[in-house]
Each structure stands twice: as C-alpha cells, then as structure tokens.
Design a protein around this motif. Structure first.
Motif, PDB file in Angstrom:
ATOM      1  N   LEU A 120       6.179  -1.331  -7.800  1.00 13.32           N
ATOM      2  CA  LEU A 120       5.582  -2.624  -7.074  1.00 13.32           C
ATOM      3  C   LEU A 120       5.357  -2.725  -5.211  1.00 13.32           C
ATOM      4  CD1 LEU A 120       2.893  -4.786  -7.097  1.00 13.32           C
ATOM      5  CD2 LEU A 120       5.969  -6.816  -7.959  1.00 13.32           C
ATOM      6  N   VAL A 123       3.746  -0.034  -3.205  1.00 13.80           N
ATOM      7  CA  VAL A 123       2.267  -0.413  -3.318  1.00 13.80           C
ATOM      8  C   VAL A 123       2.543  -1.618  -2.348  1.00 13.80           C
ATOM      9  CG1 VAL A 123       0.411  -0.993  -4.403  1.00 13.80           C
ATOM     10  CG2 VAL A 123       1.594   0.183  -5.359  1.00 13.80           C
ATOM     11  N   ALA A 124       2.944  -2.832  -2.686  1.00 18.33           N
ATOM     12  CA  ALA A 124       2.513  -3.851  -1.462  1.00 18.33           C
ATOM     13  C   ALA A 124       2.881  -3.439  -0.460  1.00 18.33           C
ATOM     14  CB  ALA A 124       4.119  -4.924  -2.037  1.00 18.33           C
ATOM     15  N   PHE A 126       2.881  -0.363   1.364  1.00 19.37           N
ATOM     16  CA  PHE A 126       1.098   0.474   1.630  1.00 19.37           C
ATOM     17  C   PHE A 126       0.449  -0.718   1.791  1.00 19.37           C
ATOM     18  CE2 PHE A 126      -2.477   2.661   0.227  1.00 19.37           C
ATOM     19  CZ  PHE A 126      -2.571   3.498   1.694  1.00 19.37           C
ATOM     20  N   CYS A 127      -0.038  -1.651   0.957  1.00 19.36           N
ATOM     21  CA  CYS A 127      -0.981  -2.147   1.130  1.00 19.36           C
ATOM     22  C   CYS A 127      -0.734  -3.558   2.695  1.00 19.36           C
ATOM     23  CB  CYS A 127      -1.179  -3.119   0.416  1.00 19.36           C
ATOM     24  SG  CYS A 127      -1.901  -2.720  -1.701  1.00 19.36           S
ATOM     25  N   ALA A 128       0.766  -3.470   2.823  1.00 20.89           N
ATOM     26  CA  ALA A 128       0.627  -4.078   4.297  1.00 20.89           C
ATOM     27  C   ALA A 128       0.504  -3.574   5.917  1.00 20.89           C
ATOM     28  CB  ALA A 128       2.061  -4.827   3.681  1.00 20.89           C
ATOM     29  N   VAL A 130      -1.457  -1.123   5.644  1.00 23.14           N
ATOM     30  CA  VAL A 130      -2.865  -0.831   5.619  1.00 23.14           C
ATOM     31  C   VAL A 130      -3.467  -2.255   6.127  1.00 23.14           C
ATOM     32  CG1 VAL A 130      -4.715  -0.504   4.300  1.00 23.14           C
ATOM     33  CG2 VAL A 130      -2.872   0.653   4.011  1.00 23.14           C
ATOM     34  N   LEU A 131      -3.417  -3.385   5.529  1.00 26.83           N
ATOM     35  CA  LEU A 131      -3.907  -4.620   6.451  1.00 26.83           C
ATOM     36  C   LEU A 131      -3.400  -4.677   7.845  1.00 26.83           C
ATOM     37  CD1 LEU A 131      -3.141  -6.911   3.822  1.00 26.83           C
ATOM     38  CD2 LEU A 131      -5.672  -6.146   4.537  1.00 26.83           C
ATOM     39  N   THR A 132      -2.478  -4.127   8.640  1.00 26.99           N
ATOM     40  CA  THR A 132      -1.998  -4.155   9.770  1.00 26.99           C
ATOM     41  C   THR A 132      -3.439  -3.738   9.892  1.00 26.99           C
ATOM     42  OG1 THR A 132      -0.338  -2.229   9.894  1.00 26.99           O
ATOM     43  CG2 THR A 132       0.567  -4.156   9.568  1.00 26.99           C
ATOM     44  N   GLY A 133      -4.050  -2.594   9.862  1.00 26.83           N
ATOM     45  CA  GLY A 133      -5.464  -1.972  10.385  1.00 26.83           C
ATOM     46  C   GLY A 133      -6.032  -2.062  10.135  1.00 26.83           C
ATOM     47  N   LEU A 134      -6.922  -3.582   9.345  1.00 27.72           N
ATOM     48  CA  LEU A 134      -7.233  -3.764   8.958  1.00 27.72           C
ATOM     49  C   LEU A 134      -8.022  -4.300   9.880  1.00 27.72           C
ATOM     50  CD1 LEU A 134     -10.058  -4.281   6.527  1.00 27.72           C
ATOM     51  CD2 LEU A 134      -8.729  -6.716   7.037  1.00 27.72           C
TER      52      LEU A 134
ATOM     53  N   GLY B  46       5.267 -10.881  -3.802  1.00 28.16           N
ATOM     54  CA  GLY B  46       5.096  -9.394  -3.321  1.00 28.16           C
ATOM     55  C   GLY B  46       3.726  -9.289  -4.439  1.00 28.16           C
ATOM     56  N   ALA B  47       3.394  -9.694  -5.374  1.00 25.94           N
ATOM     57  CA  ALA B  47       1.951  -8.775  -5.188  1.00 25.94           C
ATOM     58  C   ALA B  47       0.659  -9.374  -4.762  1.00 25.94           C
ATOM     59  CB  ALA B  47       1.548  -9.581  -7.570  1.00 25.94           C
ATOM     60  N   VAL B  49       0.306  -9.994  -1.724  1.00 23.43           N
ATOM     61  CA  VAL B  49      -0.449  -8.878  -0.369  1.00 23.43           C
ATOM     62  C   VAL B  49      -1.446  -7.647  -1.392  1.00 23.43           C
ATOM     63  CG1 VAL B  49       1.113  -7.612  -0.219  1.00 23.43           C
ATOM     64  CG2 VAL B  49       0.084  -7.838   1.494  1.00 23.43           C
ATOM     65  N   VAL B  50      -1.060  -7.143  -2.112  1.00 19.83           N
ATOM     66  CA  VAL B  50      -1.696  -6.039  -2.893  1.00 19.83           C
ATOM     67  C   VAL B  50      -3.392  -6.799  -3.432  1.00 19.83           C
ATOM     68  CG1 VAL B  50      -1.915  -4.428  -5.078  1.00 19.83           C
ATOM     69  CG2 VAL B  50       0.123  -5.306  -4.083  1.00 19.83           C
ATOM     70  N   LEU B  53      -5.095  -7.630  -0.484  1.00 21.75           N
ATOM     71  CA  LEU B  53      -6.346  -6.002   0.350  1.00 21.75           C
ATOM     72  C   LEU B  53      -7.401  -5.985  -0.639  1.00 21.75           C
ATOM     73  CD1 LEU B  53      -6.398  -4.229   1.963  1.00 21.75           C
ATOM     74  CD2 LEU B  53      -5.215  -2.297   0.685  1.00 21.75           C
ATOM     75  N   ARG B 252      -7.380   1.925  15.742  1.00 24.82           N
ATOM     76  CA  ARG B 252      -7.708   1.568  16.374  1.00 24.82           C
ATOM     77  C   ARG B 252      -8.866   0.511  17.299  1.00 24.82           C
ATOM     78  NH1 ARG B 252      -2.429  -2.235  17.280  1.00 24.82           N
ATOM     79  NH2 ARG B 252      -2.981  -2.146  15.155  1.00 24.82           N
ATOM     80  N   THR B 311     -12.191   3.453   9.620  1.00 25.03           N
ATOM     81  CA  THR B 311     -10.992   2.543   9.861  1.00 25.03           C
ATOM     82  C   THR B 311      -9.867   2.953   8.820  1.00 25.03           C
ATOM     83  OG1 THR B 311     -11.716   1.246   9.517  1.00 25.03           O
ATOM     84  CG2 THR B 311     -11.654   0.979  11.472  1.00 25.03           C
ATOM     85  N   LEU B 312     -10.364   2.285   7.396  1.00 24.81           N
ATOM     86  CA  LEU B 312      -8.876   2.656   6.383  1.00 24.81           C
ATOM     87  C   LEU B 312      -8.243   4.339   5.633  1.00 24.81           C
ATOM     88  CD1 LEU B 312      -9.668   0.329   3.605  1.00 24.81           C
ATOM     89  CD2 LEU B 312      -8.294   0.182   6.138  1.00 24.81           C
ATOM     90  N   ASN B 315      -6.846   5.315   9.190  1.00 25.13           N
ATOM     91  CA  ASN B 315      -5.177   5.223   9.237  1.00 25.13           C
ATOM     92  C   ASN B 315      -4.199   5.410   8.199  1.00 25.13           C
ATOM     93  OD1 ASN B 315      -5.380   3.430  11.048  1.00 25.13           O
ATOM     94  ND2 ASN B 315      -6.674   1.576   9.922  1.00 25.13           N
ATOM     95  N   SER B 319      -1.112   7.160   9.206  1.00 23.84           N
ATOM     96  CA  SER B 319       0.550   7.031   8.359  1.00 23.84           C
ATOM     97  C   SER B 319       1.229   8.186   7.661  1.00 23.84           C
ATOM     98  CB  SER B 319       0.584   5.487   7.855  1.00 23.84           C
ATOM     99  OG  SER B 319      -0.263   4.633   8.075  1.00 23.84           O
TER     100      SER B 319
END
Lengths: 300, 333
Positions: A120, A123-124, A126-128, A130-134, B46-47, B49-50, B53, B252, B311-312, B315, B319
């Motif tokens: 978790l 994944v969290a 990674f999602c954060a 990805v969101l910085t690059g949104l 924590g979940a 933020v998942v 997205l 970006r 973009t995704l 990016n 990464s």
C-alpha cells in the motif's frame, strides 16, 4: 628519484606539458567553452530580472490604498482596485488548505511511520508522485466534473477542491521526508518507556518534524497562490466581494490577470500588472521564508 | 526494585511495582485502543491518495464516455472545433502540444544542462553557485499567468523584429514561412522553455553531483582539461539522469496551460512555421471550458483524457528512468 632520472630521457619534455600555453588548441577550447557556459547561465537569468523589472515598472504606478480596498472596475471604467481578487485568492487558498492539509499530512504519517515498504505504501507513494506531475488544468477538469456539475454552479468550493488536488502530493511527500528525518534514537527512547506508537508519533515525531512540515505546506501554498488554470472554470470570477458563500463564483488574482491581460482597455491592463506585482510579492515572500527556515548549516 | 526481586516466582520477576511507576509502564487499555484506532486512521489516509488519483482518472473518464462513444477515434484525427455543428477534433491541438513542448525542450535542455554543469563542476565560487541556484529556482516560483502577461507585452514585441527579418530573407524555409502577427508558436515555446528550465536544471544537476568524485579526479590526474573531463567522464556517467530530467521537463511542458493559452494564438490549425498561431490541448481546455455547453463539455472531457494519458505516460517514463539510473550509479560509488 635521482636514480630513475637517467632511465627516463623524456622527463624534461613531459614537464613542459604541465605549463600549458594559452594558445594551445586544448586550452583554447577549454577556455572558450567555459566562457560560453558561464555566459549562457547568466543569459538564462535574464527573464527573471526582466519579469521583476517590468512588474516594478508597470505595476508600482498603480500601488495606492484604493487598489487594495476597491472592487474591480468594469470594461472602460476608471478607478477601482483588486480588493475582491485578493480576498478571493486568500479564501480559495484557505479552502484548499483545509482540504489538502489533513489528507496530505496524515498520508505522510502513514508513509513514514506505518507504511514502510509495504505494498500500500509503495502504491501510495507512486500515486503521490504521479499527482505531482498532473497538469494543473486537469485538476480543474476534475473539480469541474466533481463539484461544478454536481452543485450546478461555479464556486469557491470547486476552486478550493481543484487547488487541493495539487497541494496534497506536495504536502505529503515533503512531510514524509520531514517525518523520516526524526532520529530513530528519540523514537526508541520513547518506545523503551512503554509509549504506544500513536504516542510516539503524536508526542515525539510530529513535534520534532514540525519545521520541515511547515516548509512543505508553505511551498505548496506558494504554488497554489499563483495557479490559474484550475480556477478558470471552477472559481470562475466575480466582480463583487466574497460574502461568506462558498457555493458562488469567486474572484482571484490569477484569473484577474488572465482576464485583464487581453483587455483592450489600458486601465484594466495596468490593473493586471498591479495584480501581478502583488501576487509575485506574496509568492516570493513565502518562498524565501520557507527556504530560509529550512536552510541547514552544511548547505552554506 | 530490590523488594520485587526477592518475591521472585516461577513466572519470572514480579514487575508490578515497576509498572506502576510514572516513568515507564505499559499502556492502559484506553491508550491501546487509541493506538490501534490511530493506526487505522493513518492507513485510511494513506489509501486516500490512491483513491484521489483513481477519482481524478475516473471522473474525467466518466464525463468523457458519451463523447468517446459519439466521436470515436476520428476525434483524434480531425481538426474542426465547431460547437454549433457539434463537430470536434483535436489533431491540431495534439500536434501543437507536442511541437511547442519539443521546441521548449530543445532550448531548455541545452541551457539547463549547461547551467547544471556550471553549478556542479566547480566553475564558480560556492557562494556564487548558491546564489545562481536560488535564482534559477525562483524562475519556477513566478506564476505562469505572470509569464503570460510578460510574454504578451515584452517577449512578443521583442521577437517581432527578428522574426520579420527571418521571414523576409529565409521565407522559403518551412519554419519561417509565415509572418508573426502577435501570438504564435515561437513566443509560446520560448516562455515554455523558461518555465521548464528550473526542472531540467535541478534534476540534471543532481545527476551530475551524483557522479563519484574519484572518476573525475582520475581523469584530471591523467592530464585532462576541465571540459575533457566533462565530455568524457561526467556527461557519459550522468547521461541516464540527464535524460530523465529531459523527459520530466517534457512532461511538465506538455501540461503547462496559462502561458500557452495567452501566447499561442488559439487557432485551430497546425503548421510547421514558428511564427504561425496554433493551439495546444491545455490551452484548448482553458479557452473553451468556461463557456461550454453540455455537448462541448463532453468533447472537452475527451480532450482532457487524451492530455492526461500523454502526460501520465511521459511522467511515468521519466520517473522510471530516474529510478533505474540511481540504482546503476550505486555500483560506481
């Protein structure tokens, strides 16, 4: 050394290569590239100084008290100010902080204290990232779909929600590294005293990490202040004061700049410059304070 | 403590005295419950933020669904945008987005890597280095709408002269084939390059700083000049990180909105000429969303979905490259 000398007849010749002539091709290329590189670096700073110079040149003339206390003027009208936009920007940023801070901060507590390298947490994180690059405009599209379509009107709440999407990952990732920087000795001591993990986190880790967390929040705030794209079709704009209604359109400095930049009326354009000056002043002050607050001694 | 030690039983020393002391004792039942409650709350956030997205992707997809069904793939290959006739296509915007971003990347990549070298290879005094680093970082702090304003009133007048000269003398080159009438691809790409310069500089500087000092020292010891060291040791070793920096800068640039919406000209055409107006996906969203009706909103959501996918992907690629090169460099330390 003296014994070795007879066996190396080229010694004097080699020594001459230590004193390179400036006219030698290798040295010439070296010097030339150095001058070019330093020159280009200085050249790249020109836009920043040009922007700041223009802001002072064109924005400072409008700096009067009425700029901060009056409503935006309509097309072709004289006078007025940007008071409603300043208030509006602050309201939107407050709303977004109220949404983003708990989510980002508690998310960071999870990542730093509970997640470790678990699935978790990976994944969290990674999602954060990805969101910085949104792209910020997509945060606006999201808030439009979620809030504007649901409530049926452009609103301060929708603007705040869009900004919050952009703030969460920044707050989360900077807070995580601040929480992780707390020495484990301090935690171990508390555990040794019989403290529960919750007590250790709330009484030891968070108080110690507060300066780092605040920096992250301030940087996220500074970024949010200047964002325009997410507000264009969420907060929209309003020519009136904010009256405590979060479900109505709201003015903001950044949208004001965008609207007035293309205006055919000179007075509105000069207000756009003044608004830019105020906005950049806000952003730079927050940035400098955040940087000074975290500068570690070894970085000097 | 001595007393309790005396009353030793088969189960071990009796520690009840010690447990009652205020200094160290096991948690009470309430504290235990609070502890597990706090743990679950932390996990939930924590979940969160998942979920955030997932919600962003889901919401855009949900609203784009009808438009995807209506326009299909033809949406991506046509270039009309006419809300009255309900005809929509974003080919010009996709090409415009890629074109402006590539141009910006060429400029910002060259400048950014050069600045990163100056800041990491000991060209200037450490204090000067720190000042320059902060100035470049401040470039990122200026809001993009302010760059847009600056672009309209400073940059466009500035490039108009040279652009006119290039068009008159080299008009046969496709890049200079039209006249710059005001907003256009060139001013938009220039501002875009300023905006991604800090990203490219910061990340490639980190990559160069991560090159072990002894590699450079060995080359200096063999008599190499500073630039020979840079070209033959530093750059080849840091190439992965620099490439990652370029990809992230590109990502970006693809999503940048305001400066482009103000400077690119908002014309639904695509041409190779640097001086012609064009459009990008993000600028299309910014210009059309505030006044769109229900049908147009669907088409805009489809365009937003395309932008998100592009973009995704870029990016994630960036990464991934950064992650791999950090691992590779560990072996050289």
């Amino acid at each position: 050394m003296a014994q070795a000398a007879p066996n190396s007849p080229n010694l004097t010749e080699r020594r001459s290569s230590f004193n390179r002539s400036l006219a030698e091709p290798r040295t010439l290329v070296n010097t030339g590239l150095t001058v070019l590189a330093v020159g280009l670096s200085v050249f790249a700073m020109f836009p920043l100084f040009s922007v700041l110079y223009m802001l002072l040149l064109k924005g400072a003339v409008s700096l009067k008290l009425s700029l901060f206390t009056e409503l935006t003027p309509g097309a072709g009208m004289e006078g007025g100010g940007i008071g409603n936009a300043i208030v509006g920007t602050l309201v939107v940023v407050l709303v977004s902080t109220a949404i983003a801070l708990p989510l980002g901060f508690m998310g960071a507590v999870y990542l730093a204290e509970y997640g470790g390298e678990s699935k978790l947490a990976t994944v969290a994180r990674f999602c954060a990232k990805v969101l910085t690059g949104l792209p910020s405009i997509l945060a606006g599209v999201f808030a439009y779909a979620l809030v504007v379509v649901t409530t049926g009107s452009f609103s301060a709440l929708a603007g705040g929600a869009a900004m919050a999407v952009l703030m969460v990952p920044t707050v989360m990732l900077t807070s995580e590294s601040a929480l992780r920087a707390v020495p484990s000795k301090m935690k171990m001591a508390a555990f040794g005293m019989g403290a529960t993990r919750a007590q250790v986190v709330l009484r030891i880790v968070i108080p110690t990490a507060i300066p780092g967390i605040l920096t992250g929040v301030m940087l996220a705030l500074a970024r949010a202040l200047g964002e325009t794209a997410p507000l264009l079709f969420t907060g929209l704009f309003s020519d009136y004061w904010f009256e405590g209604k979060l479900l109505e359109p709201i003015a903001s400095l950044s949208v004001l700049i965008y609207n007035f930049a293309g205006s055919p009326f000179e007075h509105q354009v000069s207000l756009a410059w003044a608004a830019s000056l105020v906005l950049v002043a806000f952003v730079l002050v927050i940035n400098v304070v955040a940087q000074v607050a975290t500068r570690r001694p070894e970085e000097h | 403590m001595a007393d309790t030690g005396m009353k030793q039983t088969a189960a071990g020393p009796d520690l009840s005295e010690a447990f009652r002391s205020p200094v160290s004792r096991p948690p009470s039942a309430w504290q235990k419950n609070f502890d597990s409650g706090f743990k679950y709350v932390a996990h939930a956030f924590g979940a969160g933020v998942v979920l955030l997205l997932a919600a962003v992707v889901f919401e855009v997809m949900r609203h784009a669904k009808t438009a995807i069904a209506d326009y299909g793939l033809g949406f991506l290959t046509s270039s009309t945008w006419d809300a009255n006739r309900a005809q929509f296509g974003i080919l010009a915007e996709i090409l415009g987005t890629l074109y402006t971003s590539v141009l910006a990347l060429c400029i910002a990549g060259f400048l950014g890597v050069t600045i990163a070298l100056v800041l990491s290879q000991g060209f200037v005094h450490r204090r000067v280095e720190l000042v320059m680093k902060n100035v470049i970082e401040l470039l990122a702090a200026i809001p993009s709408v302010v760059y847009g304003l600056w672009g309209i009133f400073v940059l466009v007048p500035l490039v108009r002269g040279p652009a006119g000269w290039l068009h008159e003398h080299f008009g046969w080159v496709p890049f200079f084939s039209t006249r710059l009438s005001g907003p256009g691809i060139l001013p938009a790409s220039l501002v875009l390059s300023i905006m991604i310069l800090p990203t490219v500089t910061a990340i490639s500087r980190e990559a160069m700083a991560a090159v072990p000092k002894r590699l450079a020292a060995a080359a200096y010891g063999l008599g190499a000049t500073r630039w020979e060291v840079i070209f033959k040791v530093t750059l080849p070793t840091a190439v992965g990180g620099i490439f990652g920096a370029l990809v992230l800068g590109f990502g970006r640039a693809l999503g940048e909105t305001m400066a482009l919406a103000m400077l690119v000209g908002n014309a639904n055409v695509f041409g190779l000429s640097l001086f012609s107006p064009g459009n990008t996906l993000a600028a299309l969203l910014a210009n059309h969303f505030p006044e769109a009706g229900a049908v147009e909103v669907g088409a805009l959501m489809y365009a937003a979905l395309v932008l998100m996918l592009i973009t995704l992907t870029v990016n994630a690629l960036g990464s991934f490259i950064m992650l791999r090169t950090t691992r590779e460099l560990k072996g050289l330390g």
